[in-house]
Write a protein that holds these residues in place. Structure first.
Motif: not given
Length: 384
Positions: A205-207, A235-256
């Motif tokens: 998924g991605a967040c 992947v960083w979107n500088e102009s909109l002020g966020f990065s999109t992080v792609v990974g499996f659900a449990s790993d995304l939670e750990a990254v956050e």
């Protein structure tokens, strides 16, 4: 005159011509017709629904409104999102969590003209939101993870990181962060093994995670390092002020969790280093001529500090991630990482690299490196 006609006239006047004069004219029309309020709110909900169709999510919209406008607009858009939610299609657990985190208070009552002005300013912004990469997730109760009990590991990790952020004792923060990272690595491997033994059909998924100014370049590098160490891609979107992080659900939670905690710890360490070195405070008066050099030193010190911190933490996180992997796990993790890379490439077929700017303060770099070493985000014993 009908309420719809009033709103249409106000929109034609104010939304497509971004000047103060047209904004005032549109607000005057709305302020003079209280019967148009319900129609104005309904149109706002339509703008929100249109943002969802363009790939935005609740947290993204609130973030851009806070970035571009004021707190009154954040309250207005939060109320619109809450009002639109019952009419929306079923969404996944991450979306529901974003709805639950919305500002609960309505915007403060002011005179009708000021209120109409704020609404039109908000609608102008919603109308020009660009199209984003769609991050749709399965509605709750339909995805493969909903058919297995949720692990309590992430709750333990969250508690450890909260203690690390709150303690005033560096050694205790180091130990707590080290334990949290160890649990994250173990949790990720357990999830990978479970998926390999009993395939569930789960896909990456991605967040989106906010990367807020100031010093957003260094923060984006830090987030990229945290994502890479946890089998994700950012992947960083500088102009909109966020990065999109792609990974499996449990790993995304750990990254956050880890990214947020490391930012808190970095800010604490940076403030302590500034005090020790006598770097002028960041709140120097903007027109105080005698403090201009101090403001410049503060900016370069902090930029260099955070850049060094991100670089060193990235090195140590990568080493920590490798040290957790046995040879028999490599095929399992390689398969998952290939799936993550494929999803990221499909979402972002074209990306560019950016070099860090403004890294020129030697003391800031040295202190940032030292703070990253103290963060102890890897396993014990200390990493090289």
């Amino acid at each position: 005159m009908s309420t719809s006609s009033t709103v249409d006239r106000a929109f034609r006047t104010a939304l497509h011509d971004a000047t103060d004069e047209t904004l005032d004219a549109g607000a005057s029309l709305l302020a003079a017709d209280p019967a148009a309020d319900a129609e104005l709110d309904r149109r706002g909900q339509e703008f929100v629904a249109a943002a969802w169709r363009r790939g935005w999510q609740p947290a993204d919209v609130v973030r851009i409104v806070r970035r571009e406008l004021d707190e009154v607009h954040v309250r207005l858009v939060s109320a619109l999102i809450r009002a639109q939610a019952p009419h929306d299609r079923p969404r996944g657990p991450r979306w529901k969590a974003q709805l639950a985190g919305l500002t609960a208070e309505d915007a403060p009552r002011t005179d009708r003209f000021s209120c109409a002005t704020a609404v039109l300013e908000l609608y102008r912004l919603l109308l020009r939101l660009p199209v984003l990469e769609p991050l749709d997730e399965a509605p709750a109760g339909t995805g493969p993870r909903d058919r297995r009990p949720e692990s309590r590991m992430l709750g333990r990790i969250r508690a450890l990181l909260a203690k690390a952020e709150a303690t005033g004792f560096p050694q205790e923060a180091e130990a707590l962060s080290a334990k949290a990272q160890e649990l994250m690595a173990r949790h990720s491997i357990d999830e990978a093994l479970l998926a390999a033994q009993a395939p569930s059909g789960e896909t990456p998924g991605a967040c989106r995670i906010g990367v807020e100014p100031p010093y957003e370049q260094a923060k984006a590098v830090l987030l990229d390092a945290v994502a890479g160490a946890n089998h994700c891609r950012a992947v960083w979107n500088e102009s909109l002020g966020f990065s999109t992080v792609v990974g499996f659900a449990s790993d995304l939670e750990a990254v956050e969790l880890l990214y947020t905690s490391l930012l808190v710890q970095a800010t604490t360490a940076m403030t302590r280093a500034e005090a020790a070195l006598g770097v002028p405070p960041a709140r120097a008066e903007p027109r105080a001529r005698g403090r201009a050099g101090g403001r410049k030193r503060t900016k370069t010190f902090r930029q260099s500090f955070l850049a060094a911190y991100a670089h060193r933490v990235g090195t140590r996180l990568a080493a920590a991630a490798e040290s957790r992997v046995d040879d028999d796990l490599l095929p399992v993790l390689a398969s998952r990482e290939a799936a993550v890379a494929d999803r990221a490439d499909r979402l972002f077929p074209e990306t560019t690299t950016t070099r860090l700017r403004g890294v020129s303060d030697a003391a800031g770099w040295e202190e940032g490196t030292r703070a990253a070493d103290d963060a102890r985000v890897g396993r014990r014993p200390p990493l090289p």
